[in-house]
Design an enzyme around this catalytic site. Structure first.
Site, mmCIF file in Angstrom:
data_model
loop_
_atom_site.group_PDB
_atom_site.id
_atom_site.type_symbol
_atom_site.label_atom_id
_atom_site.label_comp_id
_atom_site.label_asym_id
_atom_site.label_seq_id
_atom_site.Cartn_x
_atom_site.Cartn_y
_atom_site.Cartn_z
ATOM 1 N N HIS A 36 47.019 9.453 45.789
ATOM 2 C CA HIS A 36 46.492 10.611 45.904
ATOM 3 C C HIS A 36 47.467 11.919 45.540
ATOM 4 C CE1 HIS A 36 48.401 10.275 49.949
ATOM 5 N NE2 HIS A 36 48.948 11.544 49.608
HETATM 6 P P1 TYD Z 1 48.009 9.264 54.079
HETATM 7 O O1 TYD Z 1 48.594 10.770 53.683
HETATM 8 O O2 TYD Z 1 46.772 8.733 53.184
HETATM 9 O O3 TYD Z 1 49.054 8.268 54.164
HETATM 10 P P2 TYD Z 1 49.777 7.458 52.519
HETATM 11 O O4 TYD Z 1 49.787 8.370 51.552
HETATM 12 O O5 TYD Z 1 50.991 7.099 53.116
HETATM 13 O O6 TYD Z 1 48.799 6.431 52.420
HETATM 14 O O7 TYD Z 1 47.613 9.308 55.553
HETATM 15 C C1 TYD Z 1 47.252 8.157 56.245
HETATM 16 C C2 TYD Z 1 46.547 8.651 57.759
HETATM 17 O O8 TYD Z 1 47.550 9.327 58.374
HETATM 18 C C3 TYD Z 1 45.531 9.454 57.162
HETATM 19 O O9 TYD Z 1 44.367 9.099 58.282
HETATM 20 C C4 TYD Z 1 45.799 10.657 57.635
HETATM 21 C C5 TYD Z 1 46.967 10.599 58.789
HETATM 22 N N1 TYD Z 1 47.866 11.664 58.582
HETATM 23 C C6 TYD Z 1 48.207 12.364 59.492
HETATM 24 O O10 TYD Z 1 47.367 12.345 60.804
HETATM 25 N N2 TYD Z 1 49.281 13.445 59.556
HETATM 26 C C7 TYD Z 1 50.003 13.404 58.502
HETATM 27 O O11 TYD Z 1 51.198 14.385 58.588
HETATM 28 C C8 TYD Z 1 49.880 12.250 57.656
HETATM 29 C C9 TYD Z 1 50.736 12.369 56.356
HETATM 30 C C10 TYD Z 1 48.888 11.518 57.599
#
Ligand code: TYD
Length: 129
Positions: free
Chosen positions: A33
């Site tokens: 993303h």
């Molecule tokens: P995501 O940003 O998609 O993680 P990555 O890029 O590492 O794959 O986030 C994964 C999950 O965690 C998503 O359900 C949202 C949650 N999340 C939070 O609740 N707070 C945060 O600060 C972050 C970064 C993610």
């Protein structure tokens, strides 16, 4: 060793959120993303991970494996992470609270939004010459 992260000294934004990833299972890929507005600084406090970053002009691979170095990821950069070492602790500092509306999760849409933002910048650069 001791590393201090200080706003305006070695962190170029106001820190509003810190999160960290650890115990990432073997073979897992994360990210996939871009953020419309968020700026982030990533540090592997322990272990290593490979980032693939793309601002719309093609992917660049960066291996993060040094706790004394940070990777600054500005807004509108598509990112993926893979090859997390079993011991990897990846800490991320961010200048905004978590906001799902700031995410772009579709690559074609990312390219479209990045292109539309880049166009006025290129136009402005052309006018300067
Ligand atoms: P995501 O940003 O998609 O993680 P990555 O890029 O590492 O794959 O986030 C994964 C999950 O965690 C998503 O359900 C949202 C949650 N999340 C939070 O609740 N707070 C945060 O600060 C972050 C970064 C993610």
């Amino acid at each position: 060793m001791l590393v201090a992260l200080e706003v305006d000294r070695n962190v170029p934004f106001e820190i509003r959120r810190v999160y960290y990833l650890f115990a990432t299972a073997d073979g897992v890929r994360r990210g996939g993303h871009a953020h419309r507005h968020l700026n982030q600084l990533a540090v592997t406090v322990r272990g290593s991970v490979t980032f693939v970053l793309d601002d719309g002009s093609g992917p660049v691979e960066v291996v993060l494996d040094d706790p004394s170095r940070g990777l600054l990821i500005g807004s509108m950069v598509w990112r993926e992470m893979h090859d997390f070492s079993a011991d990897c602790v990846l800490m991320v500092l961010a200048d905004q609270l978590y906001d799902p509306d700031d995410y772009i999760t579709d690559y074609a849409r990312f390219l479209d939004e990045a292109g539309r933002r880049a166009y006025p910048r290129r136009l402005a650069a052309c006018r300067g010459h």
